[in-house]
Structure formats: structure tokens, C-alpha cells
Design a protein around this motif. Structure first.
Motif, mmCIF file in Angstrom:
data_model
loop_
_atom_site.group_PDB
_atom_site.id
_atom_site.type_symbol
_atom_site.label_atom_id
_atom_site.label_comp_id
_atom_site.label_asym_id
_atom_site.label_seq_id
_atom_site.Cartn_x
_atom_site.Cartn_y
_atom_site.Cartn_z
ATOM 1 N N GLU A 5 -13.513 2.511 17.658
ATOM 2 C CA GLU A 5 -12.189 2.085 17.186
ATOM 3 C C GLU A 5 -11.381 3.318 16.806
ATOM 4 O O GLU A 5 -11.653 3.968 15.801
ATOM 5 C CB GLU A 5 -12.337 1.164 15.971
ATOM 6 N N ASP A 41 -8.259 -7.909 11.893
ATOM 7 C CA ASP A 41 -8.523 -6.860 10.902
ATOM 8 C C ASP A 41 -7.286 -6.775 10.022
ATOM 9 O O ASP A 41 -6.535 -5.799 10.049
ATOM 10 C CB ASP A 41 -8.819 -5.532 11.599
ATOM 11 N N GLU A 55 -6.851 -1.115 17.475
ATOM 12 C CA GLU A 55 -6.197 -1.826 16.365
ATOM 13 C C GLU A 55 -4.701 -1.585 16.428
ATOM 14 O O GLU A 55 -4.250 -0.438 16.562
ATOM 15 C CB GLU A 55 -6.755 -1.352 15.020
ATOM 16 N N ASP A 93 -8.423 -5.186 17.504
ATOM 17 C CA ASP A 93 -8.292 -5.522 16.085
ATOM 18 C C ASP A 93 -6.836 -5.888 15.854
ATOM 19 O O ASP A 93 -5.943 -5.032 15.860
ATOM 20 C CB ASP A 93 -8.682 -4.326 15.195
ATOM 21 N N HIS A 103 -3.426 0.915 13.901
ATOM 22 C CA HIS A 103 -3.886 2.284 14.197
ATOM 23 C C HIS A 103 -3.071 2.879 15.335
ATOM 24 O O HIS A 103 -2.804 4.087 15.355
ATOM 25 C CB HIS A 103 -5.374 2.292 14.549
HETATM 26 CO CO LIG Z 1 -9.687 -2.100 12.601
#
Ligand SMILES: [Co+2]
Ligand SMILES: [Co+2]
Ligand SMILES: [Co+2]
Ligand SMILES: [Co+2]
Ligand SMILES: [Co+2]
Ligand SMILES: [Co+2]
Ligand SMILES: [Co+2]
Ligand SMILES: [Co+2]
Lengths: 435, 435, 435, 435
Positions: free
Chosen positions: D233, D340, D269, D297, D272
């Protein structure tokens, strides 16, 4: 006071630029005269209770790394006393003339506000003793209106008036304690005075609540005879999505709105300046231009990370120009340089706290010397003045005074002003010759 | 007027949400009534002369890509006339009720200010003819005080008073032309009113110059009987490192400082909001809370790029909440939605201009409908009001009225208010059910 | 060569740190030995044709401010010759050992590619003469594949293969000219190799086109016997929304994908590093760790603005650590420090170009001396090595060698390693004692 | 299992777009067929143990606000069991087909690693029971290598090999538990695999340690017969200043370096992506182009705040294009959409967790429908293909195949390709007609 926490270290001394002693000052020589004033009196360095004694080394992804005796299990008041002793040990070993604190730094949250109040009263009395014994003075006090869950939706700006009242209780006590302890400023940082979403927020109402609160504080200050300065500390965001005290210019507008611009000044934090998209020097210059310059929370942010890293300063070149600017305007009155800075989470050795402060204080001292050279040299100031010299001429004076738009326009029509170089690179070189 | 530039396209019509005609409105139905007002009267859409007819498709790394006949070599006045005709062809084919312009968009820079003035006078007369013939109205005019090298160090804030006088000449003419052409607002965007380096800048002096200039403009407005609104357009940076009209809150403080907060409102640009680190909705909410909401420059920025991309809006969901907020406060008075937006540099086909505007207008129309649903539903408003209901109670009223800090503190000491959920996710879902 | 452009200035000389002569070197003393090598041979300073002679002082909101004789109307080849003479006048007055250029900097775009090619051939021949006469050498050449409208959607990554072929024509000629002129590197900057919107972009295909193009260039380099280094210059965005050569780590992955990681290195630009969210030192460290460090485009960005400001460097403290890092790894082989930097738009006096370069070169020299002190001191290096000393022990060696996850896990289960301080503040102070 | 935590709520049902029931699905209709597959099988929604059950509502400036019974004082194992029951109550009431967890989410840290291991073994056995009883499946497991102080300076990249071994112990157990529990992926997020300062960091060495660790994990996966996907990730920063798994392109280069690009994919994600300066769609497109797309995510960041806010998604328009992109590439294999995401700190009512997930799932479902419309419509795809059609012609094929640089250059010299519009605005409108 029991045994030393920072063992094997005595009071940090000035050893001069050539010293290679890790825990000595190379630039901070408190009695050295700089532009007619002691270095210590220029800098008015303060150590911050909060970061150095209350933060356990946690971050959003991990727990505390700093194994401090006063953070272990035990009687909260006894632990607070140990913490206080270690704090003063640090202040004294550093030879720091000032410290700063939140109410909750020195006295823990107890079962109820009343109990908390009583504990705070007892511990500030003990604090008074430490102050008297050590000679370390209080630069400012403040109330922590952001950690307790009751403040999650704001203190003065809370949708629940009961929370406003609780905040009033804390601030009254913290302000009176600051007064009693000889503090020379009182700070308000509105970490929860903002919003996470506009969906549930009535901004106009919340601003009025905040204006009302600040007005109450100012009135109380006068009532109790506190002659220090009330300071607002701007920060644009974090912990909330948006905080009302966004930056210096925003705070100025807020003060004007509530008629408080002569009662309240700003405590500018370096890292808050950069989070707001400004250079630190910009925030200082803005506060000076608007007449609300007060004090500094000295630290540095990370230029690549978008949160308040609150690192110790370590680049005197970066600080030389803001320092010169402060010196030119006469320096601090009640303000000072408070280290709102924390060691890194991995700096788990007790002496890391010493290295951090020694480095930070030396950076300030070196920046002060550089700033003083810039001021004494005088060329920056005179070149700047010269650039605007035209405004002293006839046209300039009439534009500022007698002419209306039509008159100015008529004057302009016949002109063809030539661009003059801004000389930025030459000025940067001039600075570099002096820092 | 000569032959059509946008060939093969007639006036864009409303065909409804199910239409798949590329150049038709699917949501913009000007006469549809929304909350008791025609859609067109809510939106007051304006097309921008500047981006659509004067920008050649250049960027800092490459020259123009847009091969417009009126940008080729030739007599500047004749080219300006061709440009004007094509501009009105676009306005009319779009059915746009308004347009906006800078002085230099319609009349080129000539050898001297006087010649430029004369050319501007002649071309605005021609513009008057276009307005009368087409029925397209002027939302606002403005003066370009940023492109000519004389303004490189500022217009009103220039170190050279002669430049201030030249700026006065341009603004006097642009303001009077706006008045003559029936414009309902006049905008000032201070793209050069800021600094590239503090090294050569006297901020306090420059702010005073800017305050003086704005005061002159306001006085002249009254003198000539212009009843439209004077608007400042905030932008934090670009082209300079820092501009004084940073964001709405900063402009408010500036207006208060010079006593102009009842004379001047703000023209909020979406992309300028995001460059300042704010959401567009935040800037609207702030202007409303401070009583200086005026008009909107509608566009969108790129969330990953740090400059003013000025793209056409294309997400009605994002705009629904600001729209609801504007509707709740009663909508525009003199303001409107001006597309301060440009096609992408690669959009070199003439009809790309049409696609861009049709998409932008439709996005606004769809956002208006969504915003109206939010307003009519009323739950957001009532849930928000309910959240602050405690302030209507006894404690709330006394805190806002009679109690001083000590009284509030005493009231607070016995309380233990419980956190209430802010309901953010529930409110987001509520919005999603309606947009 | 005709008369001097930079009148009243002779060759810039070294006068030492105490000099207050504005146009003298205070730190750059080319023959001074530093770590066993001449300062000039460490720094390999190059002046950039592009920024200093081809940029007119324009920005997205205003036209050129720099009134250069060679930018006025006239025969393009004659103007290019004047420009070349002034460029070499600057190179020589600065005593710069190197320069860098784009094909279009020295030879203008003509009516067709063939004519452009012919003009380029003629002017590079003239350039050869200037090089021979002056002794200024070529650090690298490159082709401008971003300014002409044909490249608006990419050069190698263009959806139109004809554009790829045009790019090949330019690069072939620029690479061969670089070879002929004795250049020691050849740079590719993919300013248009990216996208403005994913809506019309096939990223996998475009990456393959780019890989193909680079492979062709590498093969051609070998074919013509060019022994210099092929360099890619990473930049994350601007002019496009996203460029494929985003940062050093991304370029590494790209090179690995097309099997070119031993053929191509990176030319790291300071301001491109910060636009990508990295510190300059990070990009240098990454290139070294991945084995693709090549050369540096030296400049600085503005920490608050989100575009490529390309300012001259002026903070030697900031550059000391990257410099130490480069020195520790043995310094440049074919690379050098190219000033990809431009004066500010307001710096309209001819001598501003001199101030800018003198300041920039001095900043580099001072940083070199500081970096050398850090290397000679050796403590940073040894403390770093010591921190990882455990990896030389039995467990460390087995983890890197023999153990599989289960073996490592079994070893770990019985352990309880204690956090050791990262010593960040102490290390920062150590650096500050030396810079 | 004891009494319900989410009282008064039964299983959330699909009621269709017109429903105004706050806790009902309006778009998520699991059995509805979309492009030949059940909606549930497209989305593979997973609820995240971590955010919803382990985070107390703390932030860097305040303690927990979420008063969860399982976070009060008590026996840690009993509290973990209560937490597990409430977690499955939520999973089941939502009808979520999957969940995800860290080892430390389901089993607390005990006195030693061995005890922790034993507790984890016991509690994952209990977890197996919950899985079997409820039918909720495991999308992926992972090990928390960031919260414990031992990992403050990295797990695999720690300067202390003992910490690497501890990390191996945790990952071995977490991977085997994931296998045993029927998980279909295993995730590694390197929250501490990076640096706070380069001063004490040997990047090349740390990358090798990380490559070694990942190789061990991949080998162990094969040894135990786990057929799920190993996922990295990416995240650029936070908690450290810089993390090695910066973004998708960086991870690709890392995998290539250690020969793992066919063994490991990425878990992208949304927040992110934006912290790394990319759009979410960019990261998906990059992973697809490089052949390492794995799982998502799902959350959203705040466009104005610079940290990982991990908010629930609420804008289906924004997600429509990434969704179309995933659908066009065939959808998930082992991956899915893991939330998430965490409720806001002020969302203290238990049912806020339900509102958050219902809104998030509905946003995904609505985006799926919009994405499917885009795919079915096919125009985006065909217009994109058409844009590159030239590459199928003779010149295109020869450029990709036979020609070398000289051949390509010769072909290019006679050409003068005309810019073709990129059609961005038209394409944006096309998307808007379909979402
Ligand atoms: Co995450
Ligand atoms: Co602070
Ligand atoms: Co801070
Ligand atoms: Co605008
Ligand atoms: Co704009
Ligand atoms: Co460069
Ligand atoms: Co650059
Ligand atoms: Co996250």
C-alpha cells in the motif's frame, strides 16, 4: 526537589563559535551587547512546558516513545510535581529566562471542573515557589481549550453555551494565575475554534461568540489589573479543517470587526505561518504593518509535510531577515521567542531535550547577530526607502492628499513611466554578504 | 458584422436531460422557475472576453496554439473589431445574458496612454452598439492593470507615483465606460498589488497606497452616479509571490482598515479560493458572514497543480452546497456567475469554446436545481439551527448579554456538558439524497 | 563580435569573503583546492542559454519586461548571432567553465523543419567558433520539444506518429551537435510528455512510445560514438497536469521497465524536486541509492508558490548537506551544476544578470566549502554507520543471507529490542557547527 | 455474543433511489446485475476493523471522544472479544461481504512477543468462528508494524536487525492467520519504512532491507500455499517525513529492482494518492499501465488539509471515472473496496458508524452504475482509440518497429503535422451526460 533528571549535565555555558562541546552555547552569550541591548533581553527565550514535558512521543499512528517517569501510573498530583521539578531543572540548566505553560500542563484534569480548579490552584502556588527560587520568569500562560472532549466542537464557538461557560472558567483561572505569577502576556490559541464541516456550522454566529468571548477576556484583564498583552495565536487548520484565527491578516480583520485591534496582538508561530501558505517573515511584516505584532512561537515546519511538525529551528540564515525586521521596529515589548517546538518522536534519550534547546537557542542568537549586522549596515533600509522616494515629490504628495480619481487620471494620461529594476538578486547578495 | 466564426452552429437550445446532442443544454432552461425566480435570473451567467478571445493558448513553456484570425498580423483596431463581432456571436449563440471585459480586451494598447484612451473610447462606442443590438448586458467591466510592463511592480502599490496615476487614468475610463454601457458592477483585481520579495517592499506604505486608490474609486463612483457595486477579487498569489487581496477574510480586514466595508464587496473566484487553501464554499460562507458577498468568478482549479488553471466547472455535486448557500441568503443582487475560465491549450478547434461554455452553463444549472432542492427540503437549515438551540436558553442569552468573564466562569464551574455528535456523515448522506 | 552589452564590467574576480564589491566573488576561487580537487572542477558551473538570453520577462499575466536588443524586430539569424555574442560575453565575464543550450535557444524556428535544421547547422558552426575562441565548454545540449504548437500533446508520447518523427529529427540533430561541440552530456526533459486529462490519454501506450524513443536515442548515441551521458530531467507537472518523468524514483522505474537503467542517469533540478514534494537532498540521495545520479539543474523554488519559479540559489546552508552527499559519493563524473535559473521579471537592468550569477556561483562555492567540512569532519558518516552496526552481527548477517521468514520469525519471538534515540537534534547541531 | 451495540437497527436494506430512510441503501442492491456481474461481486466491499473499532477519536491535539465499552479499563482479552462481537454486528447489519484487519486490531499487545503471539492465536481462532457463523469473508489481513515503539525507526528498514526479526515474527503469524481464515490478499503498509531525517539514514541499505523482507514474505507465501495476492500500500509520508512506498510508480520501480513485479501488486488508497500529489484515477491508471493493479482502500482526503483524513467517500461523480477504468480492465480479481475510512472525531453517536458506511457503500454503488454507463456507452474508449489511430499506419508501425533514430529523423524532416484538438471539454461533457 529530588534527584536530577538530566544527569551529568550542569548549566549550559557559552563557549564561543569555535567550541566543539556538544552541550555548550556557541552563539548565545546572554550579556553580550547587541545594538545597545543584552542579547538575552533581545531574545527573551522561553521554554515550553507543553511540548517538552507533556507530549509522550505519540503520533497518529503510534503511541508514546518517551519513557518519562512522570507519565507512568501514579498519583496525578505527585506526578505533576515531579514534572514541574524536571521542567525547572531544564529551564535552569539552559539558563532560559522564561517559560510558558497551559493550565493543563501543570495541573491535570480531575473528576470535575471544580476539582480541576482546586488542583490547578494548589499547583500554581507550587509553581510560584519554583519561579521565585529559580528566577525563571513567565512569558505567558494560556488555557488548554482543545484536549478535553467537551471542546471537540469548539470552546467559545461551541454550539452548546455550557461549553462556552466551561471555557470561561478555565480562562478566568489561567489569566488570573498568569497575573499572579508575574506573566507578561496571556495567549489564546483557538485550536477548536473552527469547523470540520460547514454542513453543521453557522459561521456568523460562531464568529460573534468568539468576539464576545475575547471581549470578556479583555474586560477581565483590565478589571484585575493585568497589564500584560493579550495575544491571539493564528493557525489555519489542524486539528480542525479550518480555524477562524487563520493567519495574521484574518485575525486583524476579526479584531477590527469586534473593536479589539488596540487591545489584542498576535503570537506568530513559524510553522503556522507556513501551514497558512506564508513565509514567517511575511507574517511578521503583516503584523507590523497592521500594528498588532506581539510575540513569536519559534519553531520550524517541514516544507514537504502538511501538518504542524513543530521542529526546533536550525537555520539562522532563514531567520536573519525576520530578526532584522523585528529589530528595526524596536524589538519585543512584552513578547519573546517561545520554543513551541518538540523533539522528534525518535529522540528518546533524555539529553535529546537539551540538544534540541541548545541548538534552537544558538540558532536564534546567531540569527540575532546576523539581523543586527543587517540593521547596522543600513543599506537594505536605505535602498528600500529610495525605491519609494518618488512619493515624496509633488505628484506623490498630491496623489496621497488632494487629487481625486479624475485629477489623478488627468495627471497620468501624459506620463510614460519607465520600469525600474527591483534589484532582487542584488539585494539577496547584499544580505548574503552580511549573514 | 461579417461571416460567422462558429459555423454550422445556431443558437444553443434547451433539450432536456435526456438529450444527447453535444451542443444543447440539458439543464439550462432559462425560463424555468426555481424558488420563484427564472433560472436565468438566478444564475446571471456572464461570458468572459479575456479568456475566450484574448488568450492565444500560450503557457510558460510554449507559444499560442489557438489560431484566431484576430490574433494574426494586421491593423490592431480592425482586429479588435473582428474579435468583438466573434465575441458577440458566441454570447448570442450561447444565449448568455451577460458578458464581462477588461479595457484592454476590447481595445489594444497603443503608442501612448492618450492614444490608447482614444482607441478605447471609439471601441467602447462600438461595443455599445453590439450591446444594444444583441441585448447581451454587461455584468462588469474592469481595467487591466497587470499586463503592461509599467505595472510589473504594482499599479496602486507601485513605488513610482507616476504608475499610480496611469492606473487612475485607466480605471477612471474603465469605470465610466462600465457606467455608460449599463454595467452593474465594477471589479478590481490586484494581480500586481503584492510583492515578489519583501527585501524591496514597504508593506505598510503599499497598503496605504492601495487604500487610497480604492477610496478614490469609490468616491468617483458616487460622483458619476454609478449605482453598481465595486468589487475586489481576492487572489493569494500568482503572478506575484504574494498579493495583498489574499482571500475574503484578508480583504475584509483591508476594507475595515480603510473604512470601506460598506462600499465594496468581493468577487470570489473558485480557483483563487483553492489557491488560498480554502474551499470555494468557505469563501462564500466567509463573505456572507462578514457581509461583503458580491459576485462569483466561476471556474475550477486542478487539485494537484499549484497555479490558476481556470478550467470550466464540470461537477455539479461540488457546486450544489455553495449554490444552496447563495440561494438561502437571497441570491445575487448585482452579482452573477462570470466564467473566468479558459479552454485547455490543446482545445484548438473553434467549437471547443462552445463545448466548454455549454458544459459550464449546464453544470451551473444542474447545481442550481440541486441547491434549490436542498433549500426546499430545509432539513440542513433546521438541523443546523437546532444544533445551536441552547444559545436561545437562559445561559446562552446571559453569556451573549449580561455576564462578564467571572460570571460566565462561575456558571461554568458546576457544569459538565456532554459531547453531542456533529452528525457529519449523516448530513453528507442527506445532501447526497438531494443532489 | 560587436560592442559589449554588459558595459563597465570586466571579468568577475575572486576577492575573498571580506570583499564588499558587489560584482566580485567572495567564495568562488576556482583554483582553490578542496578535498584534493580544484573548486572549479568540483562545481563544473554552467550558465544556461535559455533563461538568461531567450526568456523575455513574460509571465502568464504579462508580457516581456526585459528589453533585449536581440528580441526586437529584425532578421532572426542576425538576432541569434547578437544573442550568441552577448551570451559568450556573459559566460566569459563570469569565468564560467560551461554552458548549456536547447537547439531553439541558439537557432530560431524557421518556416519548415528543414529550414530550421539548416539554420541550426549554420549557427552551431558559429557556436563552435565561440567555444574555441572563449574556452567555455558545453556541459550539455538538448532539444526544445515543448514550445512549438506541434508538441502541445507530447513529442514522443504524441497521439500522432508524425510528431514523434519531428521530435526524432530535432533530437538527432541536437545530439549530434552536442557531440560535435564537445558536450559531455545530453539531456531530455519531457515537458509535454504527460497529460492534461486522462479522458483522452492511453498511458500504457504513451509510456511505450517514450520508452521506444529513449531506446532510439541511446542506440544513436552509441552509433555516433558519443561517450557523454544521456540524462533525463524529472519534473512532476507544469506545463502539463502530469508528466511521466515525475521524480527520480519514477524515472528509475521507467528505466528499469525499458532496460535502460545502465544507459541513462538523471539531471535533478532543485525546483522540480520541491514541486514533486521532495527535498532536493532526497532526490540526490534517491538517485545515488538507485545508481542513476548524473547532473544537477541548480536553482531554487518558492516554498509558498506551486509553480517552477526557477530562482537563483541564495542559501548555502540549505545546500551544504546535498553538497556533502555528492562529495562523499565522489562528486560529478560528466555532470555539473547548471544554473537553470532566471532573474525575476522585475530585474530589468542588464547587470541584474550578473548579480544573479555571481550570487548563485558564490552560494555554490560556499556550500562546497561547508560540504567539504562535513565530509572531512567525518562524524556524520561514522555516526550513521554506527547506527546500523548491528547488521554486521550474526543475526543481521543471517537475516540478509540464510534465514527465511520462518527462521527470522523464530529468532524475533524471543527478542525485545529497545528503542535507541535517532539523535536528530544532536546531528542537526553537529551540522550547524560546521556550515 | 451478548446484546446489540447498534440498537434499534436491523440489517440495512435496499430501498431504491427514492427512499428517504436514513439507514437504507438507495443504490447498493447487491444482486442487481451490472455488466454481467452482481453489484456485490463488482464492489467486494470490506469494512475495516482498525478505524471503526480501534480508533478512540483522538487527534494530535486531543484525546478520545468515542466512548466505546471495549476501550474502557478491563481484561484486554475480554475487551477484544466484545470488540469482535460488535464488529461482526456491524459487518452483518451492513450486509458487508468482507472485512479487513491488522493483527493488533483483534488481539492486543501483551507483555512479550510470545504472549502476544499466543493471544493472537486464540483470538484468530475465535475470529474463525465469527467468520463461519456470519458468512462475512476476509478480504485481507495485515500486521501492524507501526504503533509499537519498537518500530519507531522502521520495521524491515530498522537500523536494528532485532526489530526486523520481530517484524518477521508478526508478519509470519499474520500471513498464516490470513491464509487460515480464508483471506484472499495480504497487505503490507510500511508506515515506518522511511525516514524522519536523512542525517541518520542510509537509504540504499534500508531499501535493500525492505527488498529482502518482501522477498522473504513472497517465498513464505508460496511455501505455505497461500494463493492470495501480496499487496503493497503506497503512501508518501505520514507518519514519517518520507516513506519508501511513496506512490504507485515508486513501488513499481522498487518491485522491479528486487525482481518482484510479478509477485506483488498495489493496494491503492484514495487519500494516499492525493497526499502524493496525484488524483486517485491517476494512481489506478498507473497501476494498470504497469501491470500491478491489486485492490483499493476507499476513502477521501480533504483537498485543503495536508494529512491523511481518511474520510468516507461521498461524491459518486468523482469516483465514476476510476470505476469505469477498473471495469474496463475487467474489475477486481482478488481485490476489493476496503473502507479505510473513519468517522469524524465529533461523530460520537454509535449510529454515526452506520451512517458513514451506508453512505460510503451507496456512493460506491452509484459510482459503479455511472462507471458501467460510461463503459457501455463506449464513446470515451473509442474516441481515445481513434486519437491514436495514426500509430496503426505505416509510419507509426515503422517508428515502433524498424526505424532507428536517423530513420525516424529523416522521416520527420519533411513533415509538418497539424495540431488536433484534445477535445477535453467535449469529453468532460460526455462524461457528465452519463454520470
Ligand atoms: Co489504507
Ligand atoms: Co504555537
Ligand atoms: Co505548531
Ligand atoms: Co477571476
Ligand atoms: Co483565476
Ligand atoms: Co531544469
Ligand atoms: Co525548473
Ligand atoms: Co489513509
Amino acid at each position: 526537589m529530588t534527584e536530577a533528571y538530566f544527569t551529568g549535565v550542569e548549566r549550559i555555558r557559552y563557549e564561543g563559535p569555535d567550541s566543539d562541546t556538544p552541550l555548550a552555547y556557541r552563539w548565545y552569550d546572554p550579556d553580550r551587547m547587541v545594538l545597545g541591548r543584552r542579547m538575552a533581553d533581545h531574545l527573551r527565550v522561553a521554554v515550553c512546558y507543553w511540548h517538552s514535558f507533556c507530549w509522550p512521543g505519540s503520533d497518529p499512528f503510534g503511541g508514546g516513545t518517551l519513557d518519562r517517569p512522570w507519565m507512568r501510573a501514579g498519583d496525578p498530583v505527585a506526578l505533576a510535581e515531579t514534572k514541574m521539578d524536571v521542567a525547572f531543572e531544564l529551564f535552569e540548566k539552559l539558563g532560559a529566562p522564561f517559560f510558558t505553560f497551559h493550565d493543563r500542563d501543570v495541573a491535570p484534569e480531575m473528576g470535575s471542573l471544580r476539582e480541576t480548579q482546586a488542583t490547578f490552584a494548589r499547583l500554581t502556588e507550587r509553581l510560584q515557589g519554583c519561579i521565585e527560587r529559580s528566577g525563571v520568569k513567565l512569558l505567558w500562560g494560556t488555557a488548554n481549550l482543545f484536549s478535553h472532549p467537551r471542546y471537540m466542537a469548539g470552546a467559545a464557538t461551541n454550539p452548546d453555551p455550557e461549553v462556552f461557560a466551561c471555557a470561561a472558567a478555565q480562562v478566568r483561572d489561567a489569566l488570573e494565575a498568569t497575573h499572579r505569577l508575574g506573566g507578561v502576556n496571556y495567549v489564546l490559541w483557538g485550536g477548536r475554534e473552527g469547523y470540520d464541516t460547514l454542513l453543521n456550522t453557522d459561521m456568523a454566529r460562531e464568529l460573534d461568540q468568539l468576539g464576545r468571548f475575547l471581549t470578556m477576556v479583555v474586560e477581565h484583564k483590565h478589571k484585575i489589573g493585568f497589564t500584560g498583552t493579550i495575544l491571539i495565536e493564528p493557525k489555519p487548520m489542524e486539528p480542525t479543517k479550518h480555524q477562524y484565527d487563520h493567519d495574521v491578516a484574518t485575525v486583524y480583520g476579526f479584531l477590527k470587526r469586534y473593536g479589539l485591534e488596540r487591545e489584542v496582538a498576535v503570537n506568530i508561530e513559524v510553522n503556522h505561518a507556513t501551514l497558512a501558505g506564508h513565509s514567517f517573515e511575511h507574517e511578521v511584516a503583516t503584523a507590523q504593518a497592521l500594528g498588532i505584532f506581539g510575540s513569536i512561537d519559534m519553531n520550524r515546519g517541514d516544507p514537504q509535510n502538511g501538518w504542524d511538525t513543530d521542529q526546533f529551528p536550525n537555520d539562522h540564515v532563514e531567520l536573519a531577515l525576520p530578526m532584522a525586521r523585528i529589530l528595526e521596529a524596536g524589538g519585543f515589548t512584552t513578547g519573546g521567542f517561545n520554543f513551541d517546538a518538540k523533539i522528534r518522536r525518535q529522540s528518546v534519550a533524555p539529553d535529546d531535550l537539551l540538544h534540541a534547546h541548545v541548538g534552537g537557542i544558538d540558532t536564534l542568537a546567531r540569527a540575532l547577530l546576523a539581523g543586527a549586522r543587517l540593521v547596522e549596515d543600513g543599506r537594505l533600509r536605505s535602498l528600500r526607502a529610495e525605491r519609494y522616494a518618488g512619493w515624496k515629490g509633488d505628484l506623490g504628495q498630491r496623489l496621497l492628499g488632494g487629487l481625486d480619481l479624475a485629477g489623478a487620471a488627468d495627471a497620468g494620461l501624459g506620463l510614460d513611466p519607465r520600469p525600474r529594476s527591483g534589484r532582487q538578486e542584488m539585494l539577496e547578495n547584499l544580505v548574503n554578504r552580511l549573514v
